[in-house]
Design an enzyme around this catalytic site. Structure first.
Site, PDB file in Angstrom:
ATOM      1  N   LYS A  31       0.710  -0.907  -0.463  1.00 17.95           N
ATOM      2  CA  LYS A  31      -0.261   0.298   0.344  1.00 17.95           C
ATOM      3  C   LYS A  31      -0.156   1.111  -0.208  1.00 17.95           C
ATOM      4  O   LYS A  31       1.247   2.028   1.166  1.00 17.95           O
ATOM      5  CB  LYS A  31      -0.426  -0.232   1.171  1.00 17.95           C
ATOM      6  CG  LYS A  31      -2.005   0.718   1.262  1.00 17.95           C
ATOM      7  CD  LYS A  31      -1.962   2.305   0.658  1.00 17.95           C
ATOM      8  CE  LYS A  31      -1.465   2.940   1.674  1.00 17.95           C
ATOM      9  NZ  LYS A  31      -1.969   3.794   1.122  1.00 17.95           N
ATOM     10  N   GLY A  38       6.110   5.090   8.141  1.00 25.78           N
ATOM     11  CA  GLY A  38       5.382   6.338   8.049  1.00 25.78           C
ATOM     12  C   GLY A  38       6.540   6.960   9.786  1.00 25.78           C
ATOM     13  O   GLY A  38       6.833   7.070   9.856  1.00 25.78           O
ATOM     14  N   GLU A  47       9.157   1.696  11.007  1.00 29.49           N
ATOM     15  CA  GLU A  47       9.968   2.749  10.836  1.00 29.49           C
ATOM     16  C   GLU A  47       9.786   4.708  10.795  1.00 29.49           C
ATOM     17  O   GLU A  47       8.939   3.859   9.960  1.00 29.49           O
ATOM     18  CB  GLU A  47      10.560   2.577   9.676  1.00 29.49           C
ATOM     19  CG  GLU A  47      11.297   0.869   9.501  1.00 29.49           C
ATOM     20  CD  GLU A  47      12.642   0.554   9.866  1.00 29.49           C
ATOM     21  OE1 GLU A  47      13.319   1.788  10.799  1.00 29.49           O
ATOM     22  OE2 GLU A  47      12.719  -0.842  10.416  1.00 29.49           O
ATOM     23  N   LEU A  48       9.673   4.782  11.394  1.00 23.42           N
ATOM     24  CA  LEU A  48       8.804   5.832  11.968  1.00 23.42           C
ATOM     25  C   LEU A  48       9.752   7.152  11.989  1.00 23.42           C
ATOM     26  O   LEU A  48      11.106   6.944  11.905  1.00 23.42           O
ATOM     27  CB  LEU A  48       8.373   6.222  13.529  1.00 23.42           C
ATOM     28  CG  LEU A  48       7.416   4.415  13.746  1.00 23.42           C
ATOM     29  CD1 LEU A  48       7.090   4.574  14.952  1.00 23.42           C
ATOM     30  CD2 LEU A  48       5.735   4.505  12.852  1.00 23.42           C
ATOM     31  N   CYS A  52      13.535  11.198   6.962  1.00 23.25           N
ATOM     32  CA  CYS A  52      13.605  10.202   8.727  1.00 23.25           C
ATOM     33  C   CYS A  52      14.812  10.205   8.964  1.00 23.25           C
ATOM     34  O   CYS A  52      14.942  10.948   9.999  1.00 23.25           O
ATOM     35  CB  CYS A  52      13.283   8.600   7.989  1.00 23.25           C
ATOM     36  SG  CYS A  52      14.135   7.254   7.559  1.00 23.25           S
ATOM     37  N   GLU A  76       9.329  17.498  14.716  1.00 26.30           N
ATOM     38  CA  GLU A  76       9.830  16.870  13.079  1.00 26.30           C
ATOM     39  C   GLU A  76       9.148  17.987  12.031  1.00 26.30           C
ATOM     40  O   GLU A  76       7.896  17.951  12.219  1.00 26.30           O
ATOM     41  CB  GLU A  76       9.238  15.383  12.937  1.00 26.30           C
ATOM     42  CG  GLU A  76       9.843  15.031  11.726  1.00 26.30           C
ATOM     43  CD  GLU A  76       9.789  13.344  10.838  1.00 26.30           C
ATOM     44  OE1 GLU A  76       8.738  13.500  11.036  1.00 26.30           O
ATOM     45  OE2 GLU A  76      10.631  12.580  11.102  1.00 26.30           O
TER      46      GLU A  76
HETATM   47  P1  NAD Z   1       2.143   8.111   7.598  1.00 24.50           P
HETATM   48  O1  NAD Z   1       2.649   8.099   8.520  1.00 24.50           O
HETATM   49  O2  NAD Z   1       1.184   9.619   6.630  1.00 24.50           O
HETATM   50  O3  NAD Z   1       1.686   7.638   5.710  1.00 24.50           O
HETATM   51  C1  NAD Z   1       2.131   6.966   5.380  1.00 24.50           C
HETATM   52  C2  NAD Z   1       1.604   5.161   5.146  1.00 24.50           C
HETATM   53  O4  NAD Z   1       0.774   4.761   5.860  1.00 24.50           O
HETATM   54  C3  NAD Z   1       1.250   5.804   3.703  1.00 24.50           C
HETATM   55  O5  NAD Z   1       0.915   4.965   2.839  1.00 24.50           O
HETATM   56  C4  NAD Z   1      -0.670   6.445   4.353  1.00 24.50           C
HETATM   57  O6  NAD Z   1      -1.506   6.120   3.200  1.00 24.50           O
HETATM   58  C5  NAD Z   1      -0.634   5.268   5.381  1.00 24.50           C
HETATM   59  N1  NAD Z   1      -1.068   5.165   6.483  1.00 24.50           N
HETATM   60  C6  NAD Z   1      -2.427   6.418   6.568  1.00 24.50           C
HETATM   61  N2  NAD Z   1      -2.893   6.018   7.711  1.00 24.50           N
HETATM   62  C7  NAD Z   1      -2.718   5.467   8.156  1.00 24.50           C
HETATM   63  C8  NAD Z   1      -3.911   4.070   9.065  1.00 24.50           C
HETATM   64  N3  NAD Z   1      -4.814   4.593  10.141  1.00 24.50           N
HETATM   65  N4  NAD Z   1      -3.788   2.374   8.866  1.00 24.50           N
HETATM   66  C9  NAD Z   1      -2.538   2.190   8.195  1.00 24.50           C
HETATM   67  N5  NAD Z   1      -1.726   3.194   7.177  1.00 24.50           N
HETATM   68  C10 NAD Z   1      -2.158   4.600   7.418  1.00 24.50           C
HETATM   69  O7  NAD Z   1       3.573   9.150   6.772  1.00 24.50           O
HETATM   70  P2  NAD Z   1       4.376  10.004   5.972  1.00 24.50           P
HETATM   71  O8  NAD Z   1       3.737  11.590   6.001  1.00 24.50           O
HETATM   72  O9  NAD Z   1       3.836   9.181   4.058  1.00 24.50           O
HETATM   73  O10 NAD Z   1       5.447   9.771   5.845  1.00 24.50           O
HETATM   74  C11 NAD Z   1       6.054  10.685   6.605  1.00 24.50           C
HETATM   75  C12 NAD Z   1       6.844   9.926   8.104  1.00 24.50           C
HETATM   76  O11 NAD Z   1       7.220   9.371   7.652  1.00 24.50           O
HETATM   77  C13 NAD Z   1       8.042  11.134   8.931  1.00 24.50           C
HETATM   78  O12 NAD Z   1       6.951  10.858  10.133  1.00 24.50           O
HETATM   79  C14 NAD Z   1       9.105  10.024   7.970  1.00 24.50           C
HETATM   80  O13 NAD Z   1      10.006  10.832   9.541  1.00 24.50           O
HETATM   81  C15 NAD Z   1       8.411   8.799   8.424  1.00 24.50           C
HETATM   82  N6  NAD Z   1       9.396   8.107   7.728  1.00 24.50           N
HETATM   83  C16 NAD Z   1      10.547   7.278   8.144  1.00 24.50           C
HETATM   84  C17 NAD Z   1      11.377   6.292   7.574  1.00 24.50           C
HETATM   85  C18 NAD Z   1      11.964   5.423   9.300  1.00 24.50           C
HETATM   86  O14 NAD Z   1      12.568   4.175   8.442  1.00 24.50           O
HETATM   87  N7  NAD Z   1      12.091   5.732  10.431  1.00 24.50           N
HETATM   88  C19 NAD Z   1      11.736   6.402   6.457  1.00 24.50           C
HETATM   89  C20 NAD Z   1      10.846   7.505   5.450  1.00 24.50           C
HETATM   90  C21 NAD Z   1      10.194   8.638   6.719  1.00 24.50           C
END
Ligand code: NAD
Length: 525
Positions: A189, A240, A262-263, A296, A394
């Site tokens: 997804k 995410g 991975e947040l 991230c 962040e």
């Molecule tokens: P997000 O959490 O908004 O979305 C991530 C994914 O989750 C998307 O595909 C989204 O559609 C999905 N999603 C949204 N709501 C959901 C739910 N209720 N249940 C399941 N899935 C759901 O994050 P974002 O804004 O897309 O990404 C940015 C964040 O990701 C930043 O905080 C960044 O630090 C983090 N990030 C972490 C890493 C890592 O490896 N630690 C890598 C890249 C990005």
């Protein structure tokens, strides 16, 4: 190429999007869809299917059906497929880079970092999986009397991968590669705004020999598709925000399904009093502004020993002011766009809050609509109060704050003063000192005299977050074994106990003597 469209990058056409739309799993013929825009201009380039929970159910069913046959293939055979994928990604990189730039607004060089990551990961696991997954022998229950225990690695089944938009190539597929090698199927997804990059990667996986139904993609709203996906799969690999990760981990927990999270991060960079200033300034620019700060593991807080602070600040601000912004689908631009209006809004808010609280803006601090709708100038702040938004939340944009510190202790304390623990960077001419400081920093990865590249690219070593930055690790054997169920098989060589345990006091006394002896014989421990 057919249908050349002057508004699209040279290697993409409407036919590209139509072809990729055909790879989305849909339970029935529906017409709901959502716009996908070119980030550099904000204009719609195509419409991607908007999947529903029923599509998730179908995707998991199809993946599950395909998984058994895939798991029957030898790991060597799966490795060969992944090594072909490595080559296909390099061969088809132009189209991949165009799509990633189009959907996320990043510069070409930062998109190429993603191609590098996918090939490094595919090469590493493509040659190591069989070894890591092979059945291991462990010490037996009673040395000499029983046979060694065997640990067998089974695939978990169907892995759900939920990925963000900031690294649309890497994060859609680099966690899928080890999942597939372990014998699993995958349902992906991708983020709402970057579906086509993920779909092209699935096309490339199939070109490399991954069976058609083994990897399924559902596109659309995360809050709609995420919960049914988490409910149906056997492992959740989520990348995410911490906020969403918390919800996903809770749902996985309710189902007693394992997961990796991975947040987010608020990563510190520490410049110690013996740092090479030239290298530290150059390294900090890359650590802070790669992918316009939407990384991230990128740096958002810099702590500089007070003896070097003024010089570091002046040289850093000068270097940041020289960064070029641009919308080219070619190399040569330093920094691309923010990915969306939402990202731009967060950056504006953090900088406005910093200004209101008396921070000094040394460069940047303004959007750049003259370049594109979501561009923002690389920004350096000082005098930022510790409770300002840009100091503790962040930002995920091209904004960094600098602060002088009086020595190593204060640098470490400030670095650790956060709910996050993803990545950190330490600059010193003394590598042993760097390693000692690294061990005191609460972060899953720490790079000495580098921002993050050295730890990220050390694919043999695990990577992930402490504290609220995550659960679990990608990369290394850990990144592959997380997708397996271990099964211990031990055989009794001869009857050494009664079927229901110790029968009488005499036997218990004999066993007590044996246990005392056992501890004292080194070769039996
Ligand atoms: P997000 O959490 O908004 O979305 C991530 C994914 O989750 C998307 O595909 C989204 O559609 C999905 N999603 C949204 N709501 C959901 C739910 N209720 N249940 C399941 N899935 C759901 O994050 P974002 O804004 O897309 O990404 C940015 C964040 O990701 C930043 O905080 C960044 O630090 C983090 N990030 C972490 C890493 C890592 O490896 N630690 C890598 C890249 C990005």
């Amino acid at each position: 190429m057919t249908d050349a469209d002057p508004t699209l990058p040279p290697r993409l056409s409407t036919a590209t999007f139509d072809r990729l739309n055909g790879l989305v799993t849909r339970a029935e013929d529906r017409s709901d869809d959502r716009a996908v825009t070119e980030t550099f201009t904000g204009t719609e380039v195509s419409r991607v299917p908007e999947c529903a929970p029923a599509d998730v159910t179908l995707a998991v069913e199809r993946a599950r059906d395909a998984q058994d046959r895939w798991a029957e293939r030898s790991v060597d055979e799966r490795e060969r497929v992944v090594r072909r994928f490595h080559d296909v990604v390099l061969d088809r990189q132009d189209e991949l880079l165009d799509l990633a730039q189009l959907e996320s607004g990043k510069s070409r060089a930062h998109a190429f970092d993603e191609v590098m990551d996918v090939t490094l990961t595919s090469r590493y696991y493509g040659y190591r999986a069989a070894d890591v997954l092979s059945t291991e022998r462990r010490r037996p229950a009673v040395p000499l009397l029983s046979s060694p225990a065997e640990v067998v690695r089974h695939p978990v089944g169907v892995v759900g991968i939920i990925s963000p938009w900031n690294y649309p190539i890497t994060l859609a597929v680099s966690d899928a590669v080890p999942a597939l090698l372990a014998g699993n199927a995958v349902v992906l997804k991708p983020a709402e705004t970057t579906p086509y990059t993920a779909l092209l990667l699935v096309e490339l996986l199939r070109e490399a020999g991954v069976p058609r139904d083994l990897v399924q993609v559902v596109t659309g709203d995360g809050a709609t598709l995420g919960p049914p996906l988490v409910d149906d799969v056997d492992y959740v690999s989520f990348t995410g925000s911490t906020e969403t990760g918390r919800e996903v981990a809770a749902a996985a927990g309710r189902n007693l399904v394992d997961c990796s999270m991975e947040l987010g991060g608020k990563n510190p960079l520490l410049v110690l009093d013996d740092a090479d200033l030239d290298a530290a300034v150059e390294g900090a620019v890359g650590a802070c502004f790669t992918n316009a700060g939407q990384l991230c593991i990128g740096t958002e807080r810099v702590y500089v020993d007070e003896s070097l602070y003024d010089e570091f600040r002046d040289r850093f601000v000068e270097a940041v002011s020289d960064l070029t912004l641009g919308t080219d689908y070619d190399y040569g631009v330093d920094v691309g766009s923010l990915a969306s209006a939402d990202q731009l809004e967060t950056v504006r808010e953090h900088v406005a809050d910093a200004r209101d609280r008396g921070a000094t803006v040394h460069c940047g601090g303004e959007p750049r609509p003259d370049v594109g709708p979501y561009f923002y100038d690389p920004t350096v702040l000082t005098d930022l109060p510790v409770d300002a938004e840009a100091a503790c939340e962040e930002t995920f944009g091209p904004v960094v704050s600098l602060r002088p510190v009086s020595g190593e202790r204060e640098a470490v304390d400030r670095a650790n003063d956060t709910r996050y623990g993803l990545n950190a960077s330490v600059w010193t001419e003394n590598r042993e000192r760097g390693r000692a400081v690294a061990r005191e920093v609460e972060a899953g990865t720490v790079t000495i005299n580098g921002g993050y590249v050295e730890t990220w690219a050390a694919i043999d070593a695990p990577m992930g977050g402490m504290k609220e930055s995550g659960i679990g690790r990608r990369h290394g054997p850990e990144g592959l074994l997380r997708y397996t169920e271990s099964q211990t098989v031990a055989a009794r060589r001869r009857a050494i106990t009664h079927p229901v345990g110790v029968q009488d006091g005499l036997e218990a006394r004999a066993l007590t003597v044996a246990l005392r002896l056992w501890r004292r014989l080194p070769f039996l421990r």
